[in-house]
Design a protein around this motif. Sequence first.
Motif, PDB file in Angstrom:
ATOM      1  N   PRO A  15       0.791  -1.225   0.000  1.00 23.91           N
ATOM      2  CA  PRO A  15       0.000   0.000   0.000  1.00 23.91           C
ATOM      3  C   PRO A  15       0.829   1.284   0.000  1.00 23.91           C
ATOM      4  O   PRO A  15       0.283   2.370  -0.194  1.00 23.91           O
ATOM      5  N   ALA A  16       2.127   1.203   0.191  1.00 19.19           N
ATOM      6  CA  ALA A  16       2.960   2.401   0.304  1.00 19.19           C
ATOM      7  C   ALA A  16       2.846   3.340  -0.900  1.00 19.19           C
ATOM      8  O   ALA A  16       2.750   4.559  -0.708  1.00 19.19           O
ATOM      9  N   PRO A  17       2.845   2.850  -2.151  1.00 19.94           N
ATOM     10  CA  PRO A  17       2.725   3.780  -3.282  1.00 19.94           C
ATOM     11  C   PRO A  17       1.403   4.556  -3.273  1.00 19.94           C
ATOM     12  O   PRO A  17       1.365   5.725  -3.655  1.00 19.94           O
ATOM     13  N   VAL A  18       0.341   3.915  -2.825  1.00 19.01           N
ATOM     14  CA  VAL A  18      -0.954   4.612  -2.757  1.00 19.01           C
ATOM     15  C   VAL A  18      -0.897   5.692  -1.684  1.00 19.01           C
ATOM     16  O   VAL A  18      -1.310   6.829  -1.913  1.00 19.01           O
ATOM     17  N   PHE A  19      -0.347   5.349  -0.513  1.00 18.90           N
ATOM     18  CA  PHE A  19      -0.209   6.348   0.543  1.00 18.90           C
ATOM     19  C   PHE A  19       0.686   7.497   0.090  1.00 18.90           C
ATOM     20  O   PHE A  19       0.396   8.662   0.364  1.00 18.90           O
ATOM     21  N   ALA A  20       1.771   7.174  -0.602  1.00 20.49           N
ATOM     22  CA  ALA A  20       2.673   8.219  -1.099  1.00 20.49           C
ATOM     23  C   ALA A  20       1.954   9.123  -2.095  1.00 20.49           C
ATOM     24  O   ALA A  20       2.097  10.349  -2.046  1.00 20.49           O
TER      25      ALA A  20
END
Length: 112
Positions: free
Chosen positions: A13-18
Amino acid sequence: MLSPKAQADRANPAPVFAALGDRTRLSLLTKLSDGQTRSIASLSADTRLTRQAVTKHLRVLETAGLVASTRAGRESLFAFRPEPIGEVRAYLDAVSQQWDDALSRLRAFVER
């Protein structure tokens, strides 16, 4: 259709949060969340952003899987994709449940 990078990042999920961590990108998603596809020119209208800046932000959103683009003649049209939001929400729900469980175990241990 998701880009190969977006497909690989679905489990992370990190790219979405970024992508969501930028005010401009959040604003673009808000505009697109009504279900209408929009061109770069339409998305940059009534803002201080250049078309180049809007394009840059849209590419970040597209890489994260949050928008999809299609070509219509010489223009690219962008549409909101809600699935990644559901996926990160499920991730946050799971993290929240883990914390609730940990706090319950701590309470049980302290109250013995």
